[in-house]
Scaffold this motif. Sequence first.
Motif, PDB file in Angstrom:
ATOM      1  N   ALA A 125       0.775  -1.136  -0.005  1.00  0.00           N
ATOM      2  CA  ALA A 125       0.068   0.079  -0.097  1.00  0.00           C
ATOM      3  C   ALA A 125       0.993   1.095  -0.167  1.00  0.00           C
ATOM      4  CB  ALA A 125      -0.918  -0.051   1.443  1.00  0.00           C
ATOM      5  N   LEU A 126       1.995   1.146   0.732  1.00  0.00           N
ATOM      6  CA  LEU A 126       2.847   2.432   0.956  1.00  0.00           C
ATOM      7  C   LEU A 126       3.617   2.510  -0.619  1.00  0.00           C
ATOM      8  CD1 LEU A 126       4.346   4.670   2.293  1.00  0.00           C
ATOM      9  CD2 LEU A 126       5.887   2.837   3.203  1.00  0.00           C
ATOM     10  N   ALA A 127       4.005   1.517  -1.239  1.00  0.00           N
ATOM     11  CA  ALA A 127       4.501   1.488  -2.468  1.00  0.00           C
ATOM     12  C   ALA A 127       3.689   2.334  -3.400  1.00  0.00           C
ATOM     13  CB  ALA A 127       5.078   0.159  -2.986  1.00  0.00           C
ATOM     14  N   ARG A 128       2.245   2.047  -3.508  1.00  0.00           N
ATOM     15  CA  ARG A 128       1.529   2.663  -4.517  1.00  0.00           C
ATOM     16  C   ARG A 128       1.228   4.024  -4.281  1.00  0.00           C
ATOM     17  NH1 ARG A 128      -1.491  -2.308  -3.614  1.00  0.00           N
ATOM     18  NH2 ARG A 128      -2.766  -1.355  -1.612  1.00  0.00           N
ATOM     19  N   ILE A 129       1.241   4.663  -2.890  1.00  0.00           N
ATOM     20  CA  ILE A 129       1.263   6.000  -2.836  1.00  0.00           C
ATOM     21  C   ILE A 129       2.544   6.768  -2.644  1.00  0.00           C
ATOM     22  CG2 ILE A 129      -0.980   5.689  -2.037  1.00  0.00           C
ATOM     23  CD1 ILE A 129       0.021   6.104   1.031  1.00  0.00           C
ATOM     24  N   ALA A 130       3.685   6.148  -2.672  1.00  0.00           N
ATOM     25  CA  ALA A 130       4.987   6.741  -2.247  1.00  0.00           C
ATOM     26  C   ALA A 130       5.329   7.795  -3.154  1.00  0.00           C
ATOM     27  CB  ALA A 130       5.987   5.484  -2.303  1.00  0.00           C
ATOM     28  N   LYS A 131       5.032   7.911  -4.258  1.00  0.00           N
ATOM     29  CA  LYS A 131       5.284   8.794  -5.357  1.00  0.00           C
ATOM     30  C   LYS A 131       4.569  10.137  -4.929  1.00  0.00           C
ATOM     31  CE  LYS A 131       2.010   7.422  -8.793  1.00  0.00           C
ATOM     32  NZ  LYS A 131       1.883   6.979 -10.339  1.00  0.00           N
ATOM     33  N   PHE A 132       3.528   9.991  -4.122  1.00  0.00           N
ATOM     34  CA  PHE A 132       2.675  11.353  -3.850  1.00  0.00           C
ATOM     35  C   PHE A 132       3.125  11.911  -2.519  1.00  0.00           C
ATOM     36  CE2 PHE A 132      -0.339   8.537  -6.117  1.00  0.00           C
ATOM     37  CZ  PHE A 132      -0.413   9.476  -7.262  1.00  0.00           C
ATOM     38  N   LEU A 133       4.180  11.279  -1.973  1.00  0.00           N
ATOM     39  CA  LEU A 133       4.712  11.608  -0.547  1.00  0.00           C
ATOM     40  C   LEU A 133       6.256  12.180  -0.566  1.00  0.00           C
ATOM     41  CD1 LEU A 133       3.293   8.547   1.515  1.00  0.00           C
ATOM     42  CD2 LEU A 133       2.096  10.797   1.320  1.00  0.00           C
ATOM     43  N   ASP A 134       6.361  13.064   0.365  1.00  0.00           N
ATOM     44  CA  ASP A 134       7.860  13.740   0.562  1.00  0.00           C
ATOM     45  C   ASP A 134       8.448  12.310   1.258  1.00  0.00           C
ATOM     46  OD1 ASP A 134       7.315  14.097   3.330  1.00  0.00           O
ATOM     47  OD2 ASP A 134       6.635  16.067   2.826  1.00  0.00           O
TER      48      ASP A 134
END
Length: 252
Positions: A125-134
């Motif tokens: 789940a973290l990998a899917r949204i990682a690009k949107f996070l700093d």
Amino acid sequence: MFNLFINDLFLFVEKTDICNFADDNTLSIADISVEHIINSLESDIDILQKWFLENGMLINQNKCQLMIIESSRNARNEKAEIKIQNKTVVENPKGKLLGVTIDKNLTMKEHIKNICKQAGNKLNALARIAKFLDDDKRKLLMKSFVISQFNYCPIIWMYCQRQSNNLINKIHERALRIAYNDYTSTFNMLLEKDGSLMIHEKNTHALAFEIVKTRNNLNPAFMKNRFCPILHNYNTRNERISYPIPRTVTYG
């Protein structure tokens, strides 16, 4: 009132030891005879059933488990079973006790597999949204939702088989790569960048901390009985303690 009642349980059982946590009661006995184990358990269960009835409570038969922990060399063809009122509880090769999955050979493989699966799902789940996070948010989520999976009762399962330890390290390494968006550094380089240790090293620190607490009378008495000071007839520079020595290092 209820806590006072529960304390009375220790006075009633005759052949087994009882361990209580909140509303969870576990009977245990060590013996080389399976038949003697079953007879002792059934005898004390009868005593406890009467005690519960007299105090307006019931044993939840559907939640009762039976496990006989033994060496894999002592494999038996027939499963043992015990009677609890009108219900038969058959021996199970594994069971969950206070959130920890224990198997009959104490390999802890099933428990580690479960927590790695939970950590892996959250890591996906973290990998899917990682690009949107700093960077800071990725590191915070990694530590809070992934690495935290290995923080519950680590002393119980920390001395596991190498295969299980490698599985944990793979999850940890992947978590660091996603958190730092670094897919070229080695595992040790990622640990150094994060300022952290491998899970097993963290667990070793946790064990050392518990020993210090035990030596300073901050842990229950049963822990103090496991780590007693070694007495000498002469003064020594460092105090040493005794500890259980296993017959094999395979299972810790």
